[in-house]
Scaffold this motif. Structure first.
Motif, PDB file in Angstrom:
ATOM      1  N   LEU A  37       0.759  -1.396   0.154  1.00 58.37           N
ATOM      2  CA  LEU A  37      -0.077  -0.252   0.008  1.00 58.37           C
ATOM      3  C   LEU A  37       0.752   1.088   0.140  1.00 58.37           C
ATOM      4  O   LEU A  37       0.394   2.301  -0.056  1.00 58.37           O
ATOM      5  N   ALA A  40       0.148   3.724   2.865  1.00 60.70           N
ATOM      6  CA  ALA A  40      -1.475   4.449   2.821  1.00 60.70           C
ATOM      7  C   ALA A  40      -2.167   3.587   4.084  1.00 60.70           C
ATOM      8  O   ALA A  40      -2.109   2.559   4.007  1.00 60.70           O
ATOM      9  N   LEU A 170     -15.291   5.033  -2.623  1.00 62.84           N
ATOM     10  CA  LEU A 170     -14.470   5.763  -2.160  1.00 62.84           C
ATOM     11  C   LEU A 170     -14.567   5.915  -0.594  1.00 62.84           C
ATOM     12  O   LEU A 170     -13.815   6.372   0.280  1.00 62.84           O
ATOM     13  N   LEU A 173     -14.198   2.217   1.191  1.00 62.25           N
ATOM     14  CA  LEU A 173     -12.894   2.501   1.473  1.00 62.25           C
ATOM     15  C   LEU A 173     -11.877   0.982   1.757  1.00 62.25           C
ATOM     16  O   LEU A 173     -11.724   0.925   2.767  1.00 62.25           O
ATOM     17  N   ILE A 175      -8.435   0.495   0.767  1.00 62.77           N
ATOM     18  CA  ILE A 175      -7.225   1.267   0.394  1.00 62.77           C
ATOM     19  C   ILE A 175      -6.776   1.184  -1.058  1.00 62.77           C
ATOM     20  O   ILE A 175      -6.465   1.972  -1.758  1.00 62.77           O
ATOM     21  N   ALA A 178      -9.313   2.083  -3.700  1.00 65.22           N
ATOM     22  CA  ALA A 178      -9.590   3.557  -3.762  1.00 65.22           C
ATOM     23  C   ALA A 178      -8.294   3.946  -4.465  1.00 65.22           C
ATOM     24  O   ALA A 178      -8.667   4.952  -5.480  1.00 65.22           O
ATOM     25  N   ASN A 179      -7.077   3.561  -4.339  1.00 66.31           N
ATOM     26  CA  ASN A 179      -6.152   4.225  -5.052  1.00 66.31           C
ATOM     27  C   ASN A 179      -6.000   3.600  -6.770  1.00 66.31           C
ATOM     28  O   ASN A 179      -5.684   4.554  -7.293  1.00 66.31           O
ATOM     29  N   MET A 182      -8.422   6.252  -8.274  1.00 60.82           N
ATOM     30  CA  MET A 182      -7.804   7.629  -8.451  1.00 60.82           C
ATOM     31  C   MET A 182      -6.831   7.321  -9.612  1.00 60.82           C
ATOM     32  O   MET A 182      -6.607   8.542 -10.293  1.00 60.82           O
ATOM     33  N   ASP A 183      -5.970   6.301  -9.504  1.00 58.38           N
ATOM     34  CA  ASP A 183      -5.115   6.077 -10.735  1.00 58.38           C
ATOM     35  C   ASP A 183      -5.908   6.176 -11.955  1.00 58.38           C
ATOM     36  O   ASP A 183      -5.278   6.744 -13.040  1.00 58.38           O
ATOM     37  N   LEU A 185      -8.708   7.607 -12.649  1.00 61.57           N
ATOM     38  CA  LEU A 185      -9.140   8.888 -13.062  1.00 61.57           C
ATOM     39  C   LEU A 185      -8.063   9.717 -13.425  1.00 61.57           C
ATOM     40  O   LEU A 185      -8.356  10.629 -14.281  1.00 61.57           O
TER      41      LEU A 185
ATOM     42  N   ARG B  12      -7.055  14.050  -5.904  1.00 65.36           N
ATOM     43  CA  ARG B  12      -6.665  12.748  -5.509  1.00 65.36           C
ATOM     44  C   ARG B  12      -7.413  12.861  -4.058  1.00 65.36           C
ATOM     45  O   ARG B  12      -7.531  11.407  -3.632  1.00 65.36           O
ATOM     46  N   ILE B  14      -9.829  12.292  -1.264  1.00 67.16           N
ATOM     47  CA  ILE B  14     -11.375  11.686  -1.229  1.00 67.16           C
ATOM     48  C   ILE B  14     -11.962  12.193   0.160  1.00 67.16           C
ATOM     49  O   ILE B  14     -13.126  11.621   0.576  1.00 67.16           O
ATOM     50  N   THR B 135       3.037  10.291   4.794  1.00 59.53           N
ATOM     51  CA  THR B 135       3.359   9.167   4.726  1.00 59.53           C
ATOM     52  C   THR B 135       2.298   8.157   4.360  1.00 59.53           C
ATOM     53  O   THR B 135       2.162   7.177   3.788  1.00 59.53           O
ATOM     54  N   LYS B 136       1.087   8.557   5.237  1.00 54.66           N
ATOM     55  CA  LYS B 136       0.030   7.458   5.265  1.00 54.66           C
ATOM     56  C   LYS B 136      -1.381   7.941   4.654  1.00 54.66           C
ATOM     57  O   LYS B 136      -2.250   7.306   4.795  1.00 54.66           O
ATOM     58  N   CYS B 137      -0.828   8.987   3.777  1.00 52.25           N
ATOM     59  CA  CYS B 137      -2.237   9.602   2.950  1.00 52.25           C
ATOM     60  C   CYS B 137      -3.070   8.460   2.308  1.00 52.25           C
ATOM     61  O   CYS B 137      -2.337   7.806   1.590  1.00 52.25           O
ATOM     62  N   THR B 138      -4.088   8.206   2.407  1.00 54.84           N
ATOM     63  CA  THR B 138      -4.787   7.296   2.170  1.00 54.84           C
ATOM     64  C   THR B 138      -4.701   7.110   0.707  1.00 54.84           C
ATOM     65  O   THR B 138      -4.571   5.762   0.108  1.00 54.84           O
ATOM     66  N   HIS B 140      -2.496   8.970  -1.315  1.00 61.27           N
ATOM     67  CA  HIS B 140      -1.280   9.626  -1.672  1.00 61.27           C
ATOM     68  C   HIS B 140      -1.526  10.867  -2.336  1.00 61.27           C
ATOM     69  O   HIS B 140      -0.799  11.279  -3.267  1.00 61.27           O
TER      70      HIS B 140
END
Lengths: 702, 150
Positions: A37, A40, A170, A173, A175, A178-179, A182-183, A185, B12, B14, B135-138, B140
């Motif tokens: 992750l 994240a 989103l 969630l 993680i 959700a990424n 976003m990738d 989009l 990005r 959310i 660092t931990k942003c869901t 990024h």
């Protein structure tokens, strides 16, 4: 001295892989597994430390002293509590037979030990929460592809268009997922969001269809029709893999895009434009079949129609489409050993009727609400003991009052959980499980493009007198005379036994927290034999449904409009909370202390309700009072709230009576199930909303 | 001259508020103080889609921080790399800094009785790491940026 523990988050059921830094039995840092992750983590994940520090959770085994739900407990030793449960179980089994014991969980990857336990007692009655969650989606997927809802995964990152029928992807969630969204989009992909209200997901969408509540099926049918009209489908794929396609062509004829537009309250040219867009994007178009689709009487058929949309896109085992999750065997490896496989399957009919009365439902976890029938009416036989592991039926199923009525017939209720659940508070015995940072779990296979083995390591020692589930079930099994099915004395022995066929060692997890079977994603060259339907094809007419006397293509029925002055109560999620699990967490409560009632501005204006006013929400006999959120972006027929609030456990001081519980308002819905899909119809309650008399008009105190 | 900044890629983000909790748990803060914050405007329809933007705010690490000037014990300081931070040993919790700050950014930590504010997790930065929120942003969406001098 600091050390690293590799674990899996336990704040919600996604179980994101995490890395935990520990110093002297204190957690210094939690982050998402950097190898998976990139560090994240969500708000809930970080708030795991607050859960660890929180004392408002069961600290030692408890046995009920006064009436059920009275909150009078005697704290006892594990020895006493386990003996008590075992003695009761033995008495019940002696009198009513082993099948009178049922065990429910909340699903997920760690089912093996609880399932093996109830089977080892000789009972077939293993069940879970899924009637209030994904059963419709699961059965819809099975009826189309012959594989369940986890039998296909979505390659969202590489998709060009993601279509979400109310899937609030989103806010719910996961993680990694959700990424991916976003990738996608960021790479210029499109996202179409369909819902009765705008959500955190919808604000990122490129297109938003606000539909009338309960009309998803109509929109899906209209889309199928229009895709056929515009020749936007993959004919080659359909010819090769799909059976009875002509039946669809005939069925879909009346469901034109103009009809759907009118039914849903969406403009027809917009749907046509949407279809034109996906025509150029397929097969990289994913129609998400839904996750928590226990909503309407036709949710199963809606999910089925969404799957047919996927089929029309020809997106199976295509980059940017739906992929078959790969198994260890696909990489030339072997999976872990299962405890349940040691236990002979009890040859007794299930009490919920699944497998004999209801043959079209998956036997695995069956259908929980049907057990309430069996308990209340002793039909087909008495069910007297209910063990809920990590599952709170009073929070997850509608109408807890009706559930309590049915349970009057039960002689033993046991809750095994890390926190006080509403069911636990009502039960006879609470066996407190160590929270996820304080326990290990067995090793599991995570299927996917790159399958892997993963587990939880214990990060810190328990703060209280709690135990991990693998130990609780082992100790109970020993007392019930079936301990030999659990051939371990400690977690190292358990892991070693599980890993034996794999050739992997426990130490192999120390580097990254998981052990991959492959470095590169695996794709199937042929999908010819992958559809496990009776015909081996993707089935428009489902052999299983037809045999059960259910239609495969159900004519659409328009959902009733709420009577004047009433509204359809719908519910959803926030990324800050995991249903009822986290409401009492100090840091998450600080972020989101109570839910609100979303209500359409025009309607609110008529009712004299303004933003932040207290409103009464009334079902039949139950009333909740919360603050209103007045917004243009919810359909006027619906009111919406976040699920999980309105808890009534005095020892959870923050969550106690904070906000409103939707499931308590869902009176009369406990046995209201989609007959074909087995999911509850939780959005089929109408409620009255009025401005509460609790709004002060003036100050009369000093 | 400030060397660092935290930048939010709002496209990005959310709105999961993870950063707020990442910060609080890293600083071991109780309920109360909130050192960084995600906010948004009410929804507004843009081309048929109701939209909003998320904003991230922590401390601006001013070039000439009023909070540092007013601090009676010189607990509030600015490092050469621009990070404005509180020396816990020296802080007496008088909260003059909060009054001097135009945005009221320093807050009282009820657990210690001292002021607390965003210092870009400078202990982490000095170890070559990024602030906790970044660092931990869901998704990024948060970036820790080193500003290049022109």
């Amino acid at each position: 001295m600091s050390r690293t523990a590799w674990s899996m988050c336990g704040m919600c059921s996604v179980r994101c892989p995490i890395k935990v830094d520990v110093e002297q039995n204190e957690i210094r840092w939690i982050e998402g597994n950097p190898h998976i992750l990139g560090g994240a983590l969500c708000a809930k994940g970080s708030a795991g430390t607050a859960l660890r520090k929180d004392s408002e959770r069961p600290q030692r085994p408890l046995i009920r002293k006064a009436g059920r739900g009275a909150g009078q407990w005697e704290a006892v030793s594990w020895y006493t509590a386990l003996d008590y449960v075992a003695d009761k179980l033995k008495g019940i089994i002696k009198k009513y037979g082993p099948e009178s014991v049922m065990l429910s969980t909340r699903g997920g990857p760690f089912q093996d030990i609880p399932k093996a336990f109830v089977h080892a007692l000789g009972s077939p009655n293993f069940t879970n929460h899924d009637s209030g969650c994904g059963r419709n989606v699961h059965h819809a997927s099975k009826s189309v592809y012959g594989v369940g809802r986890k039998g296909l995964i979505y390659d969202i990152k590489n998709a060009r268009h993601l279509v979400l029928f109310g899937r609030n992807i989103l806010a719910s969630l996961r993680i990694a997922e959700a990424n991916q969204v976003m990738d996608m989009l960021e790479a210029g992909g499109s996202m179409t969001y369909i819902d009765v209200r705008q959500s955190l997901t919808g604000i990122k969408a490129t297109r938003f269809f606000q539909v009338r509540p309960g009309t998803d099926y109509a929109l899906a049918l209209g889309m199928i029709n229009e895709i056929l009209q515009q020749d936007a489908w993959d004919k080659e794929f359909v010819d090769r893999y799909v059976s009875d396609f002509d039946a669809l062509l005939e069925f879909i004829e009346p469901y034109t895009v103009e009809w759907a537009a009118k039914e849903c309250g969406v403009k027809a040219p917009k749907i046509k434009k949407f279809v034109k867009e996906i025509k150029g994007q397929r097969p990289r178009v994913i129609f998400h079949p839904g996750w928590m689709l226990a909503r309407y009487s036709d949710s199963f058929y809606a999910s089925r129609a969404i799957q047919i949309l996927n089929v029309l896109m020809g997106n199976i085992e295509q980059e940017g489409g739906q992929l078959f999750p790969k198994t260890p065997a696909d990489c030339g490896g072997k999976g872990v050993r299962s405890f349940d496989s040691l236990v002979p399957k009890p040859d007794i009919k299930r009490a919920d009727g699944v497998g004999w009365k209801f043959r079209h439902f998956d036997k695995g976890p069956g259908i929980f609400p049907f057990f309430y029938d069996a308990i209340a009416n002793e039909d087909p036989y008495p069910v007297k003991a209910m063990i809920c592991y990590r599952h709170d039926p009073f929070n997850c199923f509608p109408d807890p009052a009706a559930q309590k009525d049915a349970l009057e017939n039960a002689e033993l209720l046991v809750s095994i959980d890390t926190h006080y659940s509403e069911f636990g508070w009502f039960s006879d015995v609470i066996l407190p499980e160590s929270m996820y940072l304080e326990r290990e779990t067995p090793i599991v296979v995570q299927k996917g493009p790159k399958p892997r083995l993963i587990m939880r390591q214990r990060a810190v020692e328990p703060r209280f007198d709690t135990k991990p589930n693998w130990e609780i079930f082992k100790l109970l099994a020993d007392r019930m005379g079936c301990g030999h099915y659990f051939p371990y004395n400690n977690i190292e022995e358990l892991w070693k036994w599980q890993l034996e066929p794999t050739g992997v060692k426990i130490e192999d997890f120390n580097e990254k927290g998981f052990v991959p079977y492959t470095d590169e994603p695996v794709m199937y060259e042929s999908i010819e034999d992958k559809f496990k339907t009776p015909s081996g094809k993707i089935e428009i007419i489902s052999g299983v449904l037809e045999e059960a006397g259910l239609p495969s293509l159900k004519p659409y029925e328009s959902p009733p409009k709420p009577p004047k002055g009433r509204f359809r109560l719908v519910f959803g999620r926030s990324p800050v909370h995991a249903h009822g699990h986290t409401i009492n967490n100090p840091l998450l409560h600080e972020l989101f202390p109570e839910n609100t009632l979303w209500i359409n501005s025009r309607v609110a204006n008529k009712l004299g309700i303004k933003e932040n006013d207290w409103v009464d929400v009334i079902a039949d006999s139950v009333k909740g009072t919360i603050k209103a959120h007045v917004t243009d972006f919810i359909h006027p027929e619906a009111v919406y709230t976040v699920h999980g609030f309105g808890r009534q456990i005095p020892l959870q001081s923050r969550a106690y009576h904070a906000g409103m519980s939707d499931q308590k308002l869902q009176e009369g819905l406990l046995m209201h199930l989609d007959k074909a899909g087995g999911g509850l119809c939780l959005c089929e309650k109408f409620v009255t909303v009025r401005r509460s008399s609790r709004n002060p008009r003036r100050r009369v105190e000093l | 001259m400030n060397k660092y900044s935290i930048y939010l890629n709002s496209r990005r983000c959310i709105g999961c508020h993870g950063c707020e909790v990442h910060c609080k748990t890293n600083k071991n803060l109780p309920v109360g103080p909130l050192l960084c914050e995600i906010t948004h405007e009410p929804l507004k329809a843009v081309k048929g889609v109701p939209k909003t933007e998320f904003h991230f705010r922590s401390c601006y690490h001013c070039e000439e921080p009023f909070c540092a000037t007013i601090c009676p014990t010189k607990a509030m300081q600015k490092r050469d790399d621009g990070i404005v931070f509180i020396d816990d040993e020296k802080c007496i919790g008088c909260m003059a800094c909060a009054g001097a700050c135009p945005w009221g950014i320093p807050q009282l930590n009820p657990a210690t009785g001292k002021a607390v504010k965003c210092d870009y997790c400078m202990d982490r930065v000095d170890r070559g790491l990024k602030p906790a929120c970044v660092t931990k942003c869901t998704t990024h969406a948060l970036k820790f940026v080193t500003i290049n001098e022109v």
